[in-house]
Design an enzyme around this catalytic site. Structure first.
Site, mmCIF file in Angstrom:
data_model
loop_
_atom_site.group_PDB
_atom_site.id
_atom_site.type_symbol
_atom_site.label_atom_id
_atom_site.label_comp_id
_atom_site.label_asym_id
_atom_site.label_seq_id
_atom_site.Cartn_x
_atom_site.Cartn_y
_atom_site.Cartn_z
ATOM 1 N N ASP A 110 0.619 -32.038 22.662
ATOM 2 C CA ASP A 110 0.185 -30.794 22.044
ATOM 3 C C ASP A 110 1.277 -30.094 21.236
ATOM 4 O OD1 ASP A 110 -2.489 -30.759 23.240
ATOM 5 O OD2 ASP A 110 -1.411 -30.477 25.124
ATOM 6 N N HIS A 118 4.247 -32.723 31.221
ATOM 7 C CA HIS A 118 2.983 -33.455 31.293
ATOM 8 C C HIS A 118 2.713 -33.862 32.733
ATOM 9 C CE1 HIS A 118 -0.104 -36.499 30.463
ATOM 10 N NE2 HIS A 118 -0.235 -35.920 29.277
ATOM 11 N N HIS A 143 -6.269 -28.231 28.964
ATOM 12 C CA HIS A 143 -6.560 -29.597 28.504
ATOM 13 C C HIS A 143 -6.553 -29.589 26.980
ATOM 14 C CE1 HIS A 143 -7.865 -33.608 28.317
ATOM 15 N NE2 HIS A 143 -9.142 -33.496 28.608
#
Length: 395
Positions: A315, A259, A220
């Site tokens: 990210d 994702h 996460h």
């Protein structure tokens, strides 16, 4: 074949007015507003107001909100003192989590669980989390703690407290945009953790503490740390092709790619890529170029071998962006929390006070038991003296 939706994927568990994600078309909406519009025109403070109250503020409302944020930036001296007593090896996310829970002890209005009281707590937490993160980084590096400013933006103030000097305006603006992009993302793991805890009627401090714990995991909020470790391991743009090929051949993940929700480009990654490119050019940094090459090679190999496209997530480029800004790698996830606290608070307040139905009084999912059955009456209890070891590994 097990057709259950493991991990509650795609299971609708509650209504929300806060955020909408269109994974097929790469759309992210905060309270009706497209994330790209907010990133281009808004500020973090304005976005936080939107998430908490449901509408963009007028000037007078934003002025009051900003005043409340700046007035609430300081943390109790005892919280700072307790941080100074921690080992310098303590993880920033652990320090953040414990410090947030400690703030509950200094809430003079702790017994008031009304909506207005919780909104004031939410504003206070938005203001204080950057102070905690910056203070801990300076404490562990044997530097004096820098007191928060009573002016300037949220982004500017954090960078000032972290470095002890005022950042350039363009750097503050880049950081402000990254905070907007990370502020909310519907029922992700940490937000769901916060709502689940809030559904028990636990305090906002307990709920945010749980959210921080969920965010700390590498699947996460900790993912961008793993991305930066990947970039450092690769080291040079000429090493990307072989590194990615070896990684995918082993069936391993390329961090920052793919994702759980988006089936096309994560809209946040596009903005972060632009910011990373700009800061890398200014700093003459190689990390954007390596990241861009990772994206290109991963997409190409995945399509050639599995006939599927895979896209970067939030990210991938945030890692190179923060690193090029000179932010320590292990602060990436705490910075995520600095931003996401706005979304967490909005969800906790919605969970506690939303009038819309259906709304669970307490989250209580059902588990499928796949353990031992010894018969209709259960397993026979054998006294310790007559019990034989059933597990050789413990012998």
């Amino acid at each position: 074949m097990d057709t259950r939706n493991i991990g509650l994927r795609n299971i609708e568990v509650a209504d929300t007015k806060i955020c909408s994600i269109d994974g097929e078309n790469g759309k992210l909406i905060y309270r009706g507003y497209d994330i790209l519009d907010l990133a281009n025109h808004s500020t973090y403070e304005e976005t936080a107001f939107l998430l908490l109250f449901g509408d963009l503020p007028v000037k007078e409302e934003l002025d009051v909100f900003n005043s409340k944020l700046t007035e609430a930036r300081r943390i109790p001296e005892s919280v700072t003192k307790n941080m100074k007593n921690k080992p310098v090896t303590a993880h920033p996310m652990d320090v953040l989590q414990s410090s947030i829970l400690e703030l509950a002890d200094y809430d003079r209005n702790r017994q008031d669980e009304g909506k207005n009281a919780n909104i004031e707590r939410a504003i206070s937490l938005i203001a204080k989390i950057p102070t905690i993160v910056a203070a801990w980084d300076r404490i562990r590096n044997n530097k004096n703690v820098v007191e928060p400013l009573v002016e300037n933006s949220h982004a500017h103030n954090f960078l000032y407290m972290l470095r002890g000097e005022h950042p350039k305006h363009d750097i503050s603006k880049i950081f402000d945009i990254s905070l907007i992009l990370h502020a909310e993302h519907s029922f992700n793991a940490s937000t769901f953790a916060a709502r689940e805890i809030a559904s028990t009627r636990a305090s906002i401090y307990a709920s945010i503490g749980g959210a921080v714990g969920a965010l700390s995991g590498e699947l996460h909020g900790g993912a961008n740390i793993q991305v930066m470790k990947m970039l450092l391991e690769i080291g040079d743009i000429n090493n990307v092709e072989k590194w990615v090929q070896d990684r995918l051949t082993k069936g391993a993940r390329v961090m920052g790619m793919g994702h759980a929700v988006y089936r096309t480009t994560d809209p946040r990654s596009e903005v972060l890529a632009t910011l990373s490119r700009a800061i890398s050019k200014e700093k003459d940094s190689k990390w954007y170029d390596i990241t861009e090459k990772i994206e290109e090679v991963t997409k190409r190999i995945m399509y050639q071998t599995k006939k599927m496209l895979i896209y970067p997530n939030v990210d991938l480029y945030s890692a190179s962006l923060y690193y090029s800004l000179g932010i320590p790698i292990d602060l990436n996830t705490p910075i995520f929390a600095i931003s996401r606290i706005a979304g967490w608070n909005a969800h906790i307040i919605e969970e506690k006070f939303a009038e819309a139905a259906p709304k669970p009084a307490l989250y209580r999912p059902k588990a499928v038991y796949v353990g031992r059955y010894c018969g209709p009456m259960g397993c026979e209890y054998i006294s310790l003296i007559n019990r034989k070891n059933q597990n050789p590994q413990t012998s």
